[in-house]
Design a protein around this motif. Structure first.
Motif, PDB file in Angstrom:
ATOM      1  N   GLY A 161       1.073  -1.288   0.180  1.00 17.84           N
ATOM      2  CA  GLY A 161       0.469  -0.077  -0.116  1.00 17.84           C
ATOM      3  C   GLY A 161       0.753   1.245   0.250  1.00 17.84           C
ATOM      4  N   VAL A 162       0.523   2.222  -0.635  1.00 16.12           N
ATOM      5  CA  VAL A 162       0.672   3.559  -0.620  1.00 16.12           C
ATOM      6  C   VAL A 162       1.466   4.240   0.547  1.00 16.12           C
ATOM      7  N   TYR A 163       0.719   3.924   1.382  1.00  6.84           N
ATOM      8  CA  TYR A 163       0.557   4.306   2.861  1.00  6.84           C
ATOM      9  C   TYR A 163       1.985   4.230   4.016  1.00  6.84           C
ATOM     10  N   SER A 164       2.125   2.536   3.166  1.00  6.21           N
ATOM     11  CA  SER A 164       3.745   2.044   3.708  1.00  6.21           C
ATOM     12  C   SER A 164       4.836   2.584   3.511  1.00  6.21           C
ATOM     13  N   VAL A 165       5.125   3.100   2.260  1.00  7.15           N
ATOM     14  CA  VAL A 165       6.060   4.111   1.801  1.00  7.15           C
ATOM     15  C   VAL A 165       6.150   4.922   2.870  1.00  7.15           C
ATOM     16  N   TYR A 166       4.799   5.983   3.170  1.00  4.08           N
ATOM     17  CA  TYR A 166       5.488   6.971   3.352  1.00  4.08           C
ATOM     18  C   TYR A 166       5.671   6.931   5.036  1.00  4.08           C
ATOM     19  N   PHE A 167       5.153   6.056   5.740  1.00  3.82           N
ATOM     20  CA  PHE A 167       5.688   5.805   7.240  1.00  3.82           C
ATOM     21  C   PHE A 167       6.661   5.275   6.489  1.00  3.82           C
ATOM     22  N   GLY A 168       7.299   4.827   6.238  1.00  7.88           N
ATOM     23  CA  GLY A 168       9.128   4.016   6.120  1.00  7.88           C
ATOM     24  C   GLY A 168       9.731   5.207   6.227  1.00  7.88           C
ATOM     25  N   SER A 169       9.362   5.998   5.573  1.00  6.81           N
ATOM     26  CA  SER A 169      10.077   7.452   5.215  1.00  6.81           C
ATOM     27  C   SER A 169      10.173   8.344   6.182  1.00  6.81           C
TER      28      SER A 169
END
Length: 440
Positions: free
Chosen positions: A369-377
């Protein structure tokens, strides 16, 4: 193209970038900084000619690899050049201009892409390296390189040109300081082992690589590349995704000019901390929005404006700190004898991080999911800010030799503290053993 093919085409730029930093570092010391920078012009022009005539994905990918080869030279040699030509009071401002030019490239493509044909877009893109090549022909080689080669008279002439003076006598004092610094730093020619030969060298390399890793893994390459696609996902239709992208590019380009001044006015470390915390907050906001949209029953459509705003805010924080300071640190953390080698190593680490970021963005978005990319960043930025608070040093207003002295003194202080902790621990163990013997 499928999303997988597109992600490979985007990431292959960094694949080409892997092959040139090491030879570029050596060649920059052998032939000079200027010839290496000039060599990137023909490579870029050739790549755009190939793209202009490309009819298959394979050919397009080959052109991207060629651009990566040029990019490896740029990111290795240009920071060296920019770090060696200004006076110490303007080094931060000068090296930060690199990022302003980088953002201008993004903004230009954002603006012309939606309104002109594919072929015209390529022609405009090909014109820029040609203009750059012609303009840079008049630039002098750096005084540091001439001094490294023992060509003091040419170094004086270069310094006269760079400072806008008329006679070598007007730059005599600054040249004498440079001569002393270069002779001290070039006493021993560098090898790969010398880059981590002392605790000070290790700390410099660690600082530059970690700051660069935080910058890359925060999304500094992936977010501008995939932003139009992201804006379409938000469902925000008051303004078209292409227009939002242009607004974002304009904001980040404008912000970069203020950052060039702030780098020398407020210092490197305060900007790094403010930037990384601000980026973490912005990225976390984007992650929360997409998590609520994709994983919950909550209706957040009326909040779809938050995501574009948070992305623009992220770009502003990035342009004010992480981006310019990462480049400034690379140009000033190393002595003359290891600067080229260290720049090569740093370029490779940047390349690997960029490749992972560009390729995995689409993969993680599609699978998790897109959300996982931004949580990780966001997590990378938050942890990075804590690390930078403890480890990085302030280099504003210091000469290159002063920075080396600070690194050595800092390494010595940490060594003494470590030895003191070991001594205290040994003393405590000795007391404990004596107490046990008395008990027995």
């Amino acid at each position: 193209m499928t999303t997988s093919q597109a992600s490979w085409m985007i990431a292959l730029l960094e694949f080409g970038n892997l092959f040139t930093p090491i030879p570029a570092g050596y060649l920059a010391d052998y032939y000079g900084r200027k010839p290496l920078i000039l060599s990137t012009g023909p490579l870029y022009i050739i790549s755009w000619i190939v793209i202009y005539n490309a009819h298959t994905i394979a050919v397009l990918c080959i052109a991207r690899v060629i651009q990566g080869l040029a990019l490896g030279i740029v990111y290795t040699v240009v920071p060296m050049y920019l770090g060696e030509i200004p006076s110490q009071n303007f080094r931060g401002t000068t090296t930060s201009v690199f990022q302003s030019a980088f953002y201008f490239g993004f903004l230009l493509e954002y603006c012309i892409g939606p309104i002109v044909s594919y072929k015209i877009s390529i022609a405009v893109s090909a014109a820029l390296p040609l203009i750059s090549l012609i303009c840079f022909l008049r630039q002098p080689e750096t005084p540091y390189y001439y001094l490294m080669c023992g060509r003091e008279e040419e170094a004086a002439n270069s310094l006269v040109w760079l400072r806008g003076k008329r006679q070598p006598e007007e730059v005599k004092d600054e040249l004498e300081v440079m001569v002393a610094n270069v002779r001290s730093e070039m006493a021993n020619r560098a090898s790969w082992r010398d880059v981590i030969g002392t605790p000070a060298d290790k700390r410099a390399l660690l600082i530059v690589n970690v700051v660069g890793a935080v910058k890359i893994l925060s999304g500094s390459v992936a977010v501008p590349t995939y932003c139009t696609q992201l804006f379409r996902l938000t469902g925000f239709d008051a303004v078209s995704p292409d227009v939002i992208t242009i607004i974002m590019g304009s904001v980040i380009f404008t912000s970069s000019f203020f950052s060039t001044t702030l780098t020398d006015f407020t210092g490197r470390k305060p900007l790094l901390l403010t930037s990384s915390v601000g980026c973490a907050f912005s990225l976390f906001t984007v992650g929360v929005y997409f998590f609520l949209r994709e994983k919950t029953e909550l209706d957040v459509e009326h909040l779809n404006w938050i995501c574009p705003l948070a992305i623009i805010l992220y770009c502003v924080f990035l342009a004010f700190g992480l981006d310019p300071v990462a480049m400034t640190y690379r140009s000033e953390m190393f002595p003359a004898n290891t600067r080229a080698v260290a720049a090569s190593l740093n370029s490779i680490s940047f390349t690997i991080g960029s490749f992972i970021s560009l390729k995995m963005y689409q993969v993680v978005s599609d699978t998790v999911g897109v959300y996982s990319v931004y949580f990780g960043s966001a997590l990378v930025c938050f942890l990075g800010s804590l690390w930078m608070y403890c480890i990085t040093i302030e280099t504003r207003g210091r000469s290159l030799s002063d920075i080396q002295r600070e690194l050595r003194e800092g390494a010595e202080r940490r060594k003494q503290k470590a030895e003191k902790r070991v001594n205290v621990k040994d003393m405590d163990e000795g007391v404990y053993r004596l107490g046990c013997m008395d008990t027995i």
